[in-house]
Scaffold this motif. Structure first.
Motif, short mmCIF file in Angstrom:
data_model
loop_
_atom_site.label_atom_id
_atom_site.label_comp_id
_atom_site.label_asym_id
_atom_site.label_seq_id
_atom_site.Cartn_x
_atom_site.Cartn_y
_atom_site.Cartn_z
N ASP A 29 74.89 18.04 31.20
CA ASP A 29 73.75 18.66 30.54
C ASP A 29 73.36 17.82 29.32
OD1 ASP A 29 73.44 21.05 32.14
OD2 ASP A 29 75.36 21.70 31.30
N TRP A 57 77.86 24.97 22.30
CA TRP A 57 77.49 24.98 23.72
C TRP A 57 78.56 25.69 24.55
CZ3 TRP A 57 73.30 24.91 26.26
CH2 TRP A 57 73.25 24.55 27.60
N HIS A 88 73.16 28.78 28.49
CA HIS A 88 72.16 28.22 29.39
C HIS A 88 71.69 29.26 30.40
CE1 HIS A 88 71.56 25.74 33.31
NE2 HIS A 88 70.41 26.09 32.80
N PHE A 142 67.62 25.65 27.58
CA PHE A 142 67.50 25.10 28.92
C PHE A 142 67.69 23.59 28.80
CE2 PHE A 142 65.78 26.41 33.15
CZ PHE A 142 65.95 25.20 33.79
#
Length: 324
Positions: A125, A137, A143, A238
């Motif tokens: 990602d 994250w 996400h 995203f």
């Protein structure tokens, strides 16, 4: 094939000249599922594990029937133990090069000979370069709503406009929370997108984000360039998915207009003897879907090997008959 244990990294170092029926490159859900099925079909299988799963930052995995809430690393540990039970060689390392034939060369290690290849190397990602993004994250910067939104349901959420898919993400999140702020960041919204967000009660905040505000190991908000801090307890981003398809590119596998390797429904690529499964060819595949893709590929690979074995046996049989 004989194998000796490498106690330093927990894998095996193959020895000898025997050819594997299948070398699986990548040890996530797709690769391990394929290896399990192939090993149960009594094929000689090696799995090359670089130890870089996409979902490693996440504390829990969701949406996998019977395994909902399990830590991702635990699933992989269970999978490696299962395939080891059937004699699969799990080799810790990274593939440096693949030559037609197929010779799989490991970095600083041996060359594995394979009749067929399954590439299940996943993706990475690509995240915006903002303070706090990489640290949060998979924790409270998320996400996939299907994977993580239930855990932050009814909380004040933010969606960072760093990708065109962020608008759909914000609309989807309305199913889990009615307190959603869409931070435009680098995204220019169309009139239609603005109307959709407003109709769904999503509060649009103009401005570019400069950092995530974190205190006591928890997300507290998002700071904008004008100094405002938008209080939030979780945020969604995203990312831009980048397929780890270097080996497939090296082998000459065909790609679509978006740059993703093309496969049929079993994972077969345009190159004979090469299959691909999981996030390396489908960025939307959740863990359970990737596992299914690995199983489908394994069925097809075994059928392909069987066809070759039968042809070889028939040729030998004819040769013997011709001599009698």
């Amino acid at each position: 094939m004989e194998a000796t244990m490498n106690m330093q990294n927990g894998g095996v170092v193959p020895a000898g000249d025997e050819v594997y029926d299948v070398v699986v490159i990548g040890a996530g859900a797709a690769g391990l599922s394929a290896a399990l099925l192939l090993a149960r079909a009594r094929r000689r299988v090696a799995v090359v594990d670089a130890g870089e799963p996409r979902n490693a930052p996440a504390a829990h995995m969701h949406g996998y029937l019977s395994r909902d809430g399990l830590p991702p690393a635990t699933l992989l540990d269970l999978g490696r133990a299962e395939i080891a039970h059937y004699g699969v060689d799990v080799i810790r390392g990274r593939v440096e090069h693949v030559e037609p034939g197929y010779d799989v060369r490991l970095e600083g290690g041996p060359v594995l000979k394979a009749r067929r290849l399954l590439v299940a190397t996943g993706l990475r990602d690509e995240l915006p370069d903002l303070p706090g993004v990489r640290e949060r994250w998979g924790k409270d910067l998320l996400h996939c709503p299907y994977c993580h939104a239930y855990e932050v349901r009814d909380q004040p959420l933010a969606v960072l406009g760093a990708h065109p898919g962020a608008v759909h993400q914000a609309l989807l999140l309305h199913q889990w929370s009615k307190d959603i702020v869409f931070l435009t960041h680098t995204l220019e919204l169309s009139p239609q997108e603005r109307e959709q967000l407003e109709a769904f009660g999503v509060n649009i905040v103009e401005g570019r984000a400069v950092r995530l505000v974190v205190d006591d190991d928890r997300l507290r908000g998002v700071e904008l360039t004008d100094g405002r801090v938008i209080p939030r307890t979780a945020a969604f981003l995203f990312p831009y998915p980048a397929s780890r398809d270097d080996l497939l590119t090296l082998l000459g596998c065909a790609k679509d207009d978006n740059g993703w390797v093309v496969t049929d429904r079993t994972g077969r690529t345009s190159v004979p003897g090469v299959w691909a499964a999981g996030n390396v060819v489908d960025p939307r595949a959740q863990v359970i879907a990737a596992a299914g893709m690995g199983s489908s590929a394994a069925f097809a690979i075994n059928a392909d090997l069987l066809h070759e074995d039968v042809e070889h046996a028939v040729a030998q049989h004819r040769a013997v008959v011709a001599l009698t």
